[in-house]
Design a protein around this motif. Structure first.
Motif, short mmCIF file in Angstrom:
data_model
loop_
_atom_site.label_atom_id
_atom_site.label_comp_id
_atom_site.label_asym_id
_atom_site.label_seq_id
_atom_site.Cartn_x
_atom_site.Cartn_y
_atom_site.Cartn_z
N LEU A 1 0.84 -1.20 0.00
CA LEU A 1 0.00 0.00 0.00
C LEU A 1 0.87 1.25 0.00
O LEU A 1 1.80 1.38 0.80
N ARG A 2 0.53 2.16 -0.89
CA ARG A 2 1.22 3.44 -1.00
C ARG A 2 0.18 4.57 -1.12
O ARG A 2 -0.96 4.32 -1.50
N PRO A 3 0.59 5.80 -0.84
CA PRO A 3 -0.32 6.93 -1.09
C PRO A 3 -0.53 7.11 -2.59
O PRO A 3 0.26 6.63 -3.41
N LEU A 4 -1.60 7.79 -2.97
CA LEU A 4 -1.89 8.03 -4.39
C LEU A 4 -0.71 8.75 -5.06
O LEU A 4 -0.20 9.74 -4.53
N PRO A 5 -0.29 8.28 -6.24
CA PRO A 5 0.77 8.98 -6.98
C PRO A 5 0.33 10.36 -7.45
O PRO A 5 -0.87 10.66 -7.52
N HIS A 6 1.32 11.18 -7.80
CA HIS A 6 1.13 12.50 -8.42
C HIS A 6 0.55 13.54 -7.47
O HIS A 6 0.14 14.63 -7.92
N LEU A 7 0.47 13.22 -6.18
CA LEU A 7 -0.05 14.18 -5.20
C LEU A 7 0.94 14.29 -4.04
O LEU A 7 1.58 13.30 -3.67
N PRO A 8 1.08 15.49 -3.44
CA PRO A 8 2.00 15.63 -2.30
C PRO A 8 1.54 14.76 -1.13
O PRO A 8 0.35 14.66 -0.84
N ASP B 1 -2.22 15.23 -0.06
CA ASP B 1 -2.81 16.57 -0.15
C ASP B 1 -3.55 16.67 -1.48
O ASP B 1 -2.94 16.64 -2.55
N MET B 2 -4.88 16.79 -1.43
CA MET B 2 -5.70 16.84 -2.65
C MET B 2 -5.82 18.24 -3.24
O MET B 2 -6.48 18.43 -4.25
N ALA B 3 -5.17 19.23 -2.62
CA ALA B 3 -5.32 20.61 -3.08
C ALA B 3 -4.93 20.78 -4.56
O ALA B 3 -5.66 21.44 -5.31
N PRO B 4 -3.79 20.23 -5.03
CA PRO B 4 -3.46 20.41 -6.46
C PRO B 4 -4.53 19.83 -7.38
O PRO B 4 -4.81 20.40 -8.45
N PHE B 5 -5.12 18.72 -6.99
CA PHE B 5 -6.18 18.09 -7.78
C PHE B 5 -7.37 19.03 -7.94
O PHE B 5 -7.86 19.27 -9.04
N PHE B 6 -7.83 19.61 -6.84
CA PHE B 6 -9.00 20.49 -6.90
C PHE B 6 -8.65 21.87 -7.46
O PHE B 6 -9.51 22.53 -8.05
N ASP B 7 -7.40 22.29 -7.29
CA ASP B 7 -6.98 23.55 -7.93
C ASP B 7 -7.12 23.45 -9.45
O ASP B 7 -7.47 24.43 -10.12
N LYS B 8 -6.88 22.26 -9.99
CA LYS B 8 -6.99 22.09 -11.44
C LYS B 8 -8.45 22.07 -11.90
O LYS B 8 -8.75 22.47 -13.02
N ALA C 1 -23.26 11.91 -18.91
CA ALA C 1 -22.31 10.81 -19.02
C ALA C 1 -21.15 10.93 -18.04
O ALA C 1 -20.55 9.94 -17.65
N GLY C 2 -20.82 12.15 -17.64
CA GLY C 2 -19.68 12.33 -16.75
C GLY C 2 -20.01 13.00 -15.44
O GLY C 2 -19.11 13.31 -14.66
N ILE C 3 -21.29 13.20 -15.17
CA ILE C 3 -21.67 14.03 -14.02
C ILE C 3 -21.48 13.32 -12.68
O ILE C 3 -21.44 13.96 -11.63
N GLU C 4 -21.36 11.98 -12.69
CA GLU C 4 -21.28 11.23 -11.45
C GLU C 4 -19.90 11.23 -10.81
O GLU C 4 -19.69 10.56 -9.79
N CYS C 5 -18.94 11.93 -11.36
CA CYS C 5 -17.60 12.00 -10.77
C CYS C 5 -17.67 12.57 -9.36
O CYS C 5 -18.31 13.59 -9.13
N ILE C 6 -17.00 11.89 -8.41
CA ILE C 6 -17.02 12.36 -7.02
C ILE C 6 -15.66 12.90 -6.58
O ILE C 6 -15.45 13.19 -5.40
N GLY C 7 -14.71 13.03 -7.51
CA GLY C 7 -13.43 13.65 -7.18
C GLY C 7 -12.54 12.81 -6.29
O GLY C 7 -11.85 13.36 -5.43
N CYS C 8 -12.52 11.51 -6.52
CA CYS C 8 -11.71 10.63 -5.66
C CYS C 8 -10.23 10.70 -5.99
O CYS C 8 -9.38 10.36 -5.17
N GLY C 9 -9.88 11.09 -7.22
CA GLY C 9 -8.48 11.21 -7.63
C GLY C 9 -7.87 9.95 -8.21
O GLY C 9 -6.69 9.95 -8.56
N VAL C 10 -8.63 8.86 -8.34
CA VAL C 10 -8.08 7.62 -8.89
C VAL C 10 -7.61 7.82 -10.33
O VAL C 10 -6.53 7.37 -10.71
N CYS C 11 -8.42 8.49 -11.15
CA CYS C 11 -8.02 8.71 -12.54
C CYS C 11 -6.78 9.59 -12.62
O CYS C 11 -5.88 9.36 -13.44
N TYR C 12 -6.70 10.59 -11.77
CA TYR C 12 -5.56 11.51 -11.73
C TYR C 12 -4.29 10.76 -11.35
O TYR C 12 -3.24 10.95 -11.96
N GLY D 1 -5.45 17.12 -15.99
CA GLY D 1 -5.85 15.80 -15.54
C GLY D 1 -7.25 15.40 -15.97
O GLY D 1 -8.09 16.24 -16.32
N PRO D 2 -7.54 14.10 -15.92
CA PRO D 2 -8.81 13.59 -16.45
C PRO D 2 -10.04 14.10 -15.72
O PRO D 2 -11.06 14.38 -16.36
#
Length: 244
Positions: free
Chosen positions: A88-95, A103-110, A147-158, A172-173
């Motif tokens: 188990l590791r933290p999500l890649p591409h995020l601080p 830290d999800m801030a960069p994800f939501f900043d985008k 078609a894309g409205i159900e995204c909940i911002g989990c960051g898996v795609c990112y 990001g996606p």
């Protein structure tokens, strides 16, 4: 009772290393169950994130055996054969804040950079519309938006996107998928600004269409198609000279 070996990355933004643990192997055990048991019984200082436990919030996402996943909906037997360990590791591409918490801030900043907030067409400057706009449920724009409205911002795609790894400025996606839903929302009045926001070097044209985002989206959404839709919209707008 059989045991399950678990390797968990421990550390912070300055660096870290894996720590080894063992827990009883149980029937129908999820990865989040395993992490919670380790935190409660062996390592109280272990940092991770979760909320709903039923696949509604997405906050428990982390990298499990090399792939970003929701841990609350991932059973151990799906990702580790008998005798195999969990890594188990933290999500890649995020601080990394600490351990498995990022830290999800960069994800939501985008999302903000992609103009991901709804701007009512008939109520400019943040005013409240007088009434709800009527959008026919069967219309093509409505279907495209839905078609894309159900995204909940989990960051898996990112976390699964190679382009984000190569280019940290890439929107990001998830952000581009959100932009596509709003481009297709006939009630929205910021179409031009939104397309301008996603047209630069860090926008939709940087996508290499490897479709990792679509393959790994826990909600079954298709960000790859959304990004392709943005590319088409930008092409036709440029060809026809549309600016509205």
């Amino acid at each position: 009772m059989e045991t399950l070996k678990v390797r968990i990355w421990r550390g912070d933004a300055a660096g870290g290393a894996f720590s080894a643990y063992e827990v009883p192997a149980r029937e129908n055990q999820t990865v989040l169950d395993v992490v919670s048991e380790i935190q409660r019984e062996q390592e109280p200082a272990l940092a991770y994130r979760f909320a709903c436990r039923v696949g509604m919030c997405g906050s428990c996402a982390m990298e499990v055996n090399g792939r970003a996943r929701w841990t609350c909906r991932t059973h151990v037997k799906r990702v580790a054969k008998p005798g195999e360990a969990l890594t188990l590791r933290p999500l890649p591409h995020l601080p990394v804040i600490r351990d498995l918490a990022t830290d999800m801030a960069p994800f939501f900043d985008k999302w903000a950079r992609a103009k991901g907030s709804f701007q009512p067409k008939d109520a400019p400057d943040g005013a409240v519309p007088e009434d709800f706009a009527v959008v026919p449920p069967g219309s093509k724009p409505r279907r495209e938006a839905d078609a894309g409205i159900e995204c909940i911002g989990c960051g898996v795609c990112y976390a699964s996107c190679d382009v984000v790894g190569w280019n940290p400025d890439y929107l990001g996606p998830a952000a581009l998928n959100r932009a596509w839903t709003l481009v297709n929302d006939v009630r929205d009045g910021a179409r031009r600004a939104r397309l301008d926001a996603v047209s630069g070097d860090a926008g939709c044209h940087s996508c290499h269409s490897t479709q990792s985002c679509t393959e790994r989206c826990p909600k079954g959404l298709d960000p790859s198609s959304a990004i392709a839709g943005l590319k088409r919209s930008l092409f036709w707008d440029a060809l026809l000279g549309r600016r509205g």
